[in-house]
Write an enzyme that holds these catalytic residues in place. Structure first.
Site, short mmCIF file in Angstrom:
data_model
loop_
_atom_site.label_atom_id
_atom_site.label_comp_id
_atom_site.label_asym_id
_atom_site.label_seq_id
_atom_site.Cartn_x
_atom_site.Cartn_y
_atom_site.Cartn_z
N GLY A 37 135.53 22.93 100.41
CA GLY A 37 134.55 22.06 101.07
C GLY A 37 133.57 22.88 101.88
O GLY A 37 133.13 22.46 102.95
N ASN B 57 138.08 19.63 92.45
CA ASN B 57 138.78 18.67 93.32
C ASN B 57 140.08 19.34 93.75
O ASN B 57 140.98 19.55 92.94
CB ASN B 57 139.05 17.39 92.53
CG ASN B 57 139.81 16.37 93.36
OD1 ASN B 57 140.33 16.66 94.43
ND2 ASN B 57 139.89 15.15 92.84
N ASN C 214 139.43 23.89 104.35
CA ASN C 214 138.56 23.06 105.21
C ASN C 214 138.31 21.67 104.62
O ASN C 214 138.07 20.73 105.37
CB ASN C 214 137.23 23.80 105.42
CG ASN C 214 136.14 22.88 105.92
OD1 ASN C 214 136.09 22.57 107.12
ND2 ASN C 214 135.29 22.39 105.02
N SER D 136 143.23 18.83 112.75
CA SER D 136 142.45 17.98 113.66
C SER D 136 143.31 17.67 114.88
O SER D 136 144.54 17.62 114.77
CB SER D 136 142.08 16.67 112.96
OG SER D 136 141.59 15.73 113.89
N TYR E 229 145.10 9.78 108.08
CA TYR E 229 144.48 11.08 108.41
C TYR E 229 145.36 11.88 109.39
O TYR E 229 145.60 13.08 109.20
CB TYR E 229 143.10 10.79 109.02
CG TYR E 229 142.25 11.98 109.36
CD1 TYR E 229 141.48 12.63 108.39
CD2 TYR E 229 142.16 12.43 110.68
CE1 TYR E 229 140.67 13.69 108.74
CE2 TYR E 229 141.35 13.50 111.01
CZ TYR E 229 140.60 14.13 110.05
OH TYR E 229 139.79 15.18 110.39
N ALA F 84 148.54 11.58 109.88
CA ALA F 84 149.78 12.00 109.20
C ALA F 84 149.51 13.24 108.34
O ALA F 84 150.30 14.20 108.33
CB ALA F 84 150.32 10.86 108.34
N LYS G 206 147.09 15.48 108.73
CA LYS G 206 146.76 16.66 109.55
C LYS G 206 148.00 17.18 110.27
O LYS G 206 148.16 18.40 110.43
CB LYS G 206 145.64 16.33 110.53
CG LYS G 206 144.30 15.98 109.86
CD LYS G 206 143.73 17.16 109.07
CE LYS G 206 142.29 16.93 108.64
NZ LYS G 206 141.75 18.06 107.87
N ILE H 294 133.43 17.06 116.30
CA ILE H 294 132.37 17.99 115.90
C ILE H 294 131.27 17.20 115.19
O ILE H 294 131.58 16.34 114.35
CB ILE H 294 132.93 19.08 114.95
CG1 ILE H 294 134.19 19.75 115.52
CG2 ILE H 294 131.86 20.11 114.61
CD1 ILE H 294 134.00 20.50 116.81
P1 NAP Z 1 132.17 16.96 105.81
O1 NAP Z 1 130.82 17.54 105.99
O2 NAP Z 1 132.28 15.60 105.22
O3 NAP Z 1 133.03 18.01 105.01
C1 NAP Z 1 134.10 17.69 104.20
C2 NAP Z 1 134.07 18.62 103.01
O4 NAP Z 1 135.25 18.40 102.23
C3 NAP Z 1 132.86 18.37 102.10
O5 NAP Z 1 132.20 19.60 101.88
C4 NAP Z 1 133.49 17.85 100.81
O6 NAP Z 1 132.85 18.37 99.65
C5 NAP Z 1 134.87 18.44 100.87
N1 NAP Z 1 135.83 17.68 100.07
C6 NAP Z 1 136.27 16.42 100.30
N2 NAP Z 1 137.16 16.07 99.35
C7 NAP Z 1 137.27 17.15 98.51
C8 NAP Z 1 138.04 17.43 97.35
N3 NAP Z 1 138.90 16.51 96.86
N4 NAP Z 1 137.91 18.62 96.75
C9 NAP Z 1 137.05 19.55 97.25
N5 NAP Z 1 136.31 19.35 98.35
C10 NAP Z 1 136.41 18.16 98.97
O7 NAP Z 1 132.93 16.85 107.22
P2 NAP Z 1 133.37 17.96 108.29
O8 NAP Z 1 133.36 17.29 109.59
O9 NAP Z 1 132.62 19.22 108.09
O10 NAP Z 1 134.92 18.19 107.89
C11 NAP Z 1 135.45 19.46 107.55
C12 NAP Z 1 136.94 19.51 107.93
O11 NAP Z 1 137.06 19.42 109.35
C13 NAP Z 1 137.78 18.36 107.37
O12 NAP Z 1 139.04 18.84 106.97
C14 NAP Z 1 137.94 17.44 108.56
O13 NAP Z 1 139.10 16.65 108.47
C15 NAP Z 1 138.01 18.44 109.69
N6 NAP Z 1 137.72 17.91 111.00
C16 NAP Z 1 136.47 17.46 111.32
C17 NAP Z 1 136.22 16.95 112.60
C18 NAP Z 1 134.88 16.47 113.03
O14 NAP Z 1 134.77 15.98 114.18
N7 NAP Z 1 133.84 16.57 112.24
C19 NAP Z 1 137.27 16.90 113.53
C20 NAP Z 1 138.53 17.35 113.18
C21 NAP Z 1 138.73 17.87 111.91
P3 NAP Z 1 131.75 17.53 98.82
O15 NAP Z 1 130.67 17.13 99.78
O16 NAP Z 1 131.32 18.50 97.77
O17 NAP Z 1 132.48 16.34 98.25
#
Ligand code: NAP
Length: 248
Positions: free
Chosen positions: A12, A63, A90, A142, A155, A157, A159, A188
């Site tokens: 990701g 995927n 990620n 997370s 989510y 569970a 994480k 974030i």
């Molecule tokens: P995001 O921009 O939506 O990033 C999620 C990424 O995961 C996207 O690039 C997406 O790729 C990829 N993805 C989703 N399903 C996938 C799959 N089956 N196979 C391959 N790639 C997949 O959101 P983000 O906030 O940057 O999240 C990144 C990580 O941080 C996640 O694990 C999230 O749980 C964690 N996190 C975020 C926050 C926050 O506040 N933002 C807080 C705690 C944890 P595509 O776009 O190509 O589908």
């Protein structure tokens, strides 16, 4: 003789936190493999941007919840670059809803990507990481996995599962000097949090002592440290980056 360039995989890695990590690792001197599922334009733009600066990057669609896709990613990395040094798990999704209303499909989809996906990428990445020596796995969990969160039973569970998986793998791989750690972000600013209501954002902000939301780069800096030789004696740990939201 100069050392061969190290290779990092960011799942990701084309959007949000993943993109900041990909950019940081590129600046740290790695060849960066950006995995994406749907964001092809963003992944291609990252690779082009790297090329323009004489840096090396590769985008691979997959995927991460599907084992044949993950095996193909690892095969491509090894056949293209001959090594893999760092994996950043990620990729992740949310499908929120109070448990009374959440259906089994919402639970399964989030577990499939956020927990099984991490397990698959670790499993099929271990061999090249062991061969490279001093391998690093950094899993993005997370604070929801530590504290729980309204509407996120699936989510949280997943994480929390990633944290347990990390500790187990850290023990299993320690004799090979392969370290496995977690970074647990708080709130974030990315497209994942953009979709939350103003009411949810305001109540989240009230819980953050630093009184602001984090930026993707805040997470990337911690990942950069954990991937570096400076972190060689750290394994099985969870690093919270959340502006002080969770203090124990
Ligand atoms: P995001 O921009 O939506 O990033 C999620 C990424 O995961 C996207 O690039 C997406 O790729 C990829 N993805 C989703 N399903 C996938 C799959 N089956 N196979 C391959 N790639 C997949 O959101 P983000 O906030 O940057 O999240 C990144 C990580 O941080 C996640 O694990 C999230 O749980 C964690 N996190 C975020 C926050 C926050 O506040 N933002 C807080 C705690 C944890 P595509 O776009 O190509 O589908």
């Amino acid at each position: 003789m100069s050392q061969p360039q190290k290779v990092a995989l960011v799942t990701g890695g084309a959007t949000g936190i993943g993109l900041a990590i990909s950019q940081q690792l590129l600046n740290d001197g790695y060849i960066v493999v950006v995995n994406y599922q749907a964001s092809q334009a963003a992944a291609d733009a990252f690779v082009e941007g790297a090329k323009a600066k004489q840096q090396l990057a590769l985008a691979i669609q997959a995927n991460i919840g599907v084992s044949s896709d993950v095996i193909r990613v690892m095969d491509t990395i090894v056949s293209t670059f001959g090594r893999l040094d760092v994996i950043v798990n990620n990729a992740g999704i949310t499908e929120d809803g109070l448990m009374l209303r959440m259906n089994e499909e919402q639970f399964d989809r989030v577990i499939q990507t956020n927990l099984k996906g991490v397990w698959l990428v670790c499993k099929y990445g271990l061999k090249p990481l062991m061969q490279a020596g001093n391998g690093r796995i950094i899993n993005i969990a997370s604070v929801a996995g530590l504290m729980g969160n309204f509407g996120q039973s699936n989510y949280a569970a997943a994480k929390a599962g990633v944290i347990g998986l990390t500790k187990t793998l850290a023990r299993e791989m320690a004799s090979r000097q392969l370290t496995v750690n977690v970074v647990a972000p708080g709130f974030i600013e990315t497209r994942m949090t953009d979709k939350l209501s103003e009411q949810v954002k305001t109540s989240a902000l009230n819980m953050i002592p630093l009184k602001r939301f984090g930026q993707p780069e805040d997470i990337a800096h911690m990942v950069s440290f954990l991937a570096s030789p400076k972190a060689q004696y750290i394994t099985g740990q969870t690093f919270v980056v959340d502006g002080g939201m969770t203090m124990y």
